[in-house]
Motif scaffolding. Sequence first.
Motif, PDB file in Angstrom:
ATOM      1  N   ILE A 125     -10.620   6.322  -2.142  1.00  0.00           N
ATOM      2  CA  ILE A 125      -9.218   6.057  -1.803  1.00  0.00           C
ATOM      3  C   ILE A 125      -9.088   5.470  -0.399  1.00  0.00           C
ATOM      4  CG2 ILE A 125      -6.950   7.112  -1.467  1.00  0.00           C
ATOM      5  CD1 ILE A 125      -7.630   9.106  -3.623  1.00  0.00           C
ATOM      6  N   SER A 126      -9.868   6.010   0.540  1.00  0.00           N
ATOM      7  CA  SER A 126      -9.793   5.488   1.906  1.00  0.00           C
ATOM      8  C   SER A 126     -10.336   4.068   1.992  1.00  0.00           C
ATOM      9  CB  SER A 126     -10.581   6.402   2.858  1.00  0.00           C
ATOM     10  OG  SER A 126     -10.076   7.720   2.823  1.00  0.00           O
ATOM     11  N   PRO A 183      -3.552  -2.045   1.703  1.00  0.00           N
ATOM     12  CA  PRO A 183      -2.649  -0.972   2.157  1.00  0.00           C
ATOM     13  C   PRO A 183      -1.735  -0.497   1.037  1.00  0.00           C
ATOM     14  CG  PRO A 183      -2.711  -2.769   3.746  1.00  0.00           C
ATOM     15  CD  PRO A 183      -3.443  -3.264   2.529  1.00  0.00           C
ATOM     16  N   PHE A 184      -1.573   0.814   0.959  1.00  0.00           N
ATOM     17  CA  PHE A 184      -0.733   1.406  -0.078  1.00  0.00           C
ATOM     18  C   PHE A 184       0.737   1.289   0.313  1.00  0.00           C
ATOM     19  CE2 PHE A 184      -4.803   3.604  -0.492  1.00  0.00           C
ATOM     20  CZ  PHE A 184      -5.025   3.482  -1.854  1.00  0.00           C
ATOM     21  N   ILE A 224     -12.503  10.344  14.806  1.00  0.00           N
ATOM     22  CA  ILE A 224     -12.865  11.143  13.624  1.00  0.00           C
ATOM     23  C   ILE A 224     -11.644  11.949  13.209  1.00  0.00           C
ATOM     24  CG2 ILE A 224     -14.421  12.884  12.701  1.00  0.00           C
ATOM     25  CD1 ILE A 224     -16.449  12.080  14.799  1.00  0.00           C
ATOM     26  N   SER A 225     -11.306  11.888  11.944  1.00  0.00           N
ATOM     27  CA  SER A 225     -10.044  12.440  11.463  1.00  0.00           C
ATOM     28  C   SER A 225     -10.000  13.964  11.582  1.00  0.00           C
ATOM     29  CB  SER A 225      -9.818  12.043  10.003  1.00  0.00           C
ATOM     30  OG  SER A 225      -8.628  12.602   9.510  1.00  0.00           O
ATOM     31  N   MET A 260      -5.531  10.593   3.179  1.00  0.00           N
ATOM     32  CA  MET A 260      -6.391   9.565   2.591  1.00  0.00           C
ATOM     33  C   MET A 260      -5.668   8.223   2.468  1.00  0.00           C
ATOM     34  SD  MET A 260      -8.108  11.649  -0.561  1.00  0.00           S
ATOM     35  CE  MET A 260      -8.947  13.228  -0.352  1.00  0.00           C
ATOM     36  N   LEU A 261      -4.385   8.259   2.151  1.00  0.00           N
ATOM     37  CA  LEU A 261      -3.645   7.026   1.875  1.00  0.00           C
ATOM     38  C   LEU A 261      -3.227   6.282   3.138  1.00  0.00           C
ATOM     39  CD1 LEU A 261      -1.302   8.251  -1.018  1.00  0.00           C
ATOM     40  CD2 LEU A 261      -3.385   6.900  -1.235  1.00  0.00           C
ATOM     41  N   TYR A 262      -2.874   7.007   4.190  1.00  0.00           N
ATOM     42  CA  TYR A 262      -2.171   6.347   5.279  1.00  0.00           C
ATOM     43  C   TYR A 262      -2.777   6.501   6.675  1.00  0.00           C
ATOM     44  CZ  TYR A 262       1.420   6.382   1.646  1.00  0.00           C
ATOM     45  OH  TYR A 262       2.096   6.232   0.461  1.00  0.00           O
TER      46      TYR A 262
END
Length: 424
Positions: A82-83, A90-91, A193-194, A286-288
């Motif tokens: 997804i990433s 871009p979603f 790093i997230s 994951m999406l944004y």
Amino acid sequence: MATKRRPLRPNLAPGQSSGSNMNFRPGGPDITRSEARGTRPTAAPTSIREILVMGVIHLCKKTIFFNTDLKVALYLGSLFIISLIGDFLPFPKTYFARSDNLFNLYFVKVGWGWTLLFAVPFAVLSAYTITCGDMKRMLRHHFPRIVIATFFWFFWTKLFNIVETSYGRCTTKGFQSKSSCLRAGHLWQGFDISGHAFILIHSSLVLIEEARPIIKWETIKEHLRNELHNRSVSEKTGSNPLRGLNDEQMRSLQFLYTRLTPIIRTLFIGMAALQLLWDIMLVGTMLYYHRMIEKVISGIIAILTWYFTYRFWYPTNGLLPEAPGNGVFYYQRESVPFKRPTHLHTCTPSANNQASSSGLKANPNGSSQWSAGKVGGQSSSAQQQIPTFMGMPLFTNVKAASAAASLLQAEQQKREHQQAGVES
């Protein structure tokens, strides 16, 4: 109008003792109390409220105890796939794409605080109960798990900030530190790093593991009832996990289980709801937010931390702390499954024919079998199955089952002889 009960066995010989005329099937003259049937106390009636609560608990168990290994694989796979898609395509923007959304501000940013709010009292109360009120054992063997999880949360999030600050640069020259760059209204570019992905996965896995004492928690009530009955009749044998507790521990366990179970159930429902929220917020991350490599690295670190502690360290015997659910007794032992046989006759063609003629089917696949012994001076070597009622075995050992089967076979032979005499 009350009617007289019909005897269970009306065709008894005149010379038999009166004890044989009681309306239950005895297990034989040499059966001890531990082998007798119908002597165990029954559970109290269940209220509508209790049924509803147990339904909610069951639903929460299905949610939070989804296959953990599969969930870990889904975490890693989703973080990557997804990433990676989001980096190139871009979603569409939604409410969760805003950094000031309600869930991000009041839950994710203080996510570890929410996790501790439910995990700490649940771990303390459940461990205090299964250690029978032993505060020292609870603090030494169980509470350190929360301390260790908090240490890893602090260590890794601080390390992520150090990496971003030390190996980044401001988009405008002249600013050497991240703080001065941000105060001036510029952007700081570094390997970020997230922290969100780490805290969400780390918190979810900690909640799942710390909630495991609730598995088979209701069986403690049954064990208490049976063990108190055994002690009231001076019964020393059996497989009850509480039989090694002394009287003081039994009193403490009974008191704590009754008083703390409603609180423990409420905390567990909160943990299940919070863990579901963390999974939803992880999808938003994951999406944004962040790049694929930054989220995958943080996810790998969170999973390795979980594996090292809950799968390697805590289950190791002799090392503290202990795994969740361990106490002075073990109530989560898996029971041995029994296949339900439908009759007590030997597995011979004639027995199968008799069973089918009476509306029953023989079960040749039963795993628990025993030998019938000698009946009426004749040897019977055919294997028979342990009878059950509603999935539970009627006998506790082979001797009880053999005695009952011998008695039934003797009665069957007597009826056959009488029927043969009538026909002749």
